[in-house]
Write a protein that holds these residues in place. Sequence first.
Motif, short mmCIF file in Angstrom:
data_model
loop_
_atom_site.label_atom_id
_atom_site.label_comp_id
_atom_site.label_asym_id
_atom_site.label_seq_id
_atom_site.Cartn_x
_atom_site.Cartn_y
_atom_site.Cartn_z
N SER A 235 0.82 -1.21 0.00
CA SER A 235 0.00 0.00 0.00
C SER A 235 0.85 1.26 0.00
O SER A 235 0.33 2.37 0.00
CB SER A 235 -0.91 0.02 1.24
N GLY A 236 2.15 1.07 0.03
CA GLY A 236 3.06 2.21 0.10
C GLY A 236 3.72 2.52 -1.22
O GLY A 236 3.22 2.18 -2.29
N THR A 237 4.87 3.13 -1.13
CA THR A 237 5.64 3.57 -2.29
C THR A 237 6.19 2.38 -3.06
O THR A 237 6.70 1.43 -2.47
CB THR A 237 6.80 4.47 -1.82
N ARG A 238 6.11 2.46 -4.38
CA ARG A 238 6.71 1.43 -5.24
C ARG A 238 8.21 1.71 -5.35
O ARG A 238 8.61 2.87 -5.44
CB ARG A 238 6.08 1.47 -6.62
N ALA B 272 9.13 8.32 -5.98
CA ALA B 272 9.49 9.26 -4.91
C ALA B 272 8.87 8.81 -3.60
O ALA B 272 7.71 8.39 -3.55
CB ALA B 272 9.02 10.66 -5.27
N GLY B 273 9.63 8.87 -2.53
CA GLY B 273 9.19 8.42 -1.21
C GLY B 273 9.99 7.20 -0.80
O GLY B 273 10.95 6.82 -1.46
N PRO C 83 10.95 13.56 0.57
CA PRO C 83 9.78 13.03 -0.15
C PRO C 83 9.86 13.14 -1.67
O PRO C 83 9.07 12.54 -2.38
CB PRO C 83 8.62 13.86 0.40
N HIS C 84 10.84 13.90 -2.18
CA HIS C 84 10.99 14.06 -3.63
C HIS C 84 12.01 13.08 -4.21
O HIS C 84 12.24 13.07 -5.41
CB HIS C 84 11.40 15.50 -3.96
N ARG C 85 12.63 12.28 -3.36
CA ARG C 85 13.67 11.36 -3.78
C ARG C 85 13.20 9.92 -3.60
O ARG C 85 12.47 9.62 -2.65
CB ARG C 85 14.91 11.63 -2.92
N ALA C 86 13.62 9.02 -4.48
CA ALA C 86 13.26 7.61 -4.35
C ALA C 86 14.19 6.95 -3.33
O ALA C 86 15.41 6.95 -3.51
CB ALA C 86 13.36 6.90 -5.70
#
Length: 158
Positions: free
Chosen positions: A50-53, A57-58, A123-126
């Motif tokens: 359910s979170g960031t792939r 970003a994130g 939050p703008h970086r993977a």
Amino acid sequence: AHRVRHLVGRRVEIPSLGITAPVVARGLDATGAIDPPPYEMPHTVGWFGSGTRPGAAGAALLVGHVDTETRPAVFYGLSAARPGAKVRVTRSDGSVAEFTIDDVQVHPRDHFDARAVYGARDPHRAELRLITCGGTFDPKSNTYTANVVVSAYLTAAP
């Protein structure tokens, strides 16, 4: 027993540690922590679906067991990870996102800070977090006293 869906093609590799493992989507357990794959799948990594792939970003969150009652599991050697080492995540479309480890931290369970562990530093970086048990094993509670958390940042993507 709930069924675990293997996501075709998804895997994580940490060449410096000799880790290559399939990745399955997971949710949260009753305590609000990411539910790792069942002990019957000790060499599989769970991704908080359910979170960031990974590569977006994130902070993408991957969890794995350090051991089972009888043997080491997928993230047994995770505490030996070192800054600068590579982590490759093969995504569901077959593309590979490469991350570089930034740091390895141990977070005590009795003062667990979910925001520090699960949250994105930028939050703008993977980002990628690899999480497993650490510290010492407490047979009374049947848990470890800490979590090992490896943080990595996207350095190459297709």
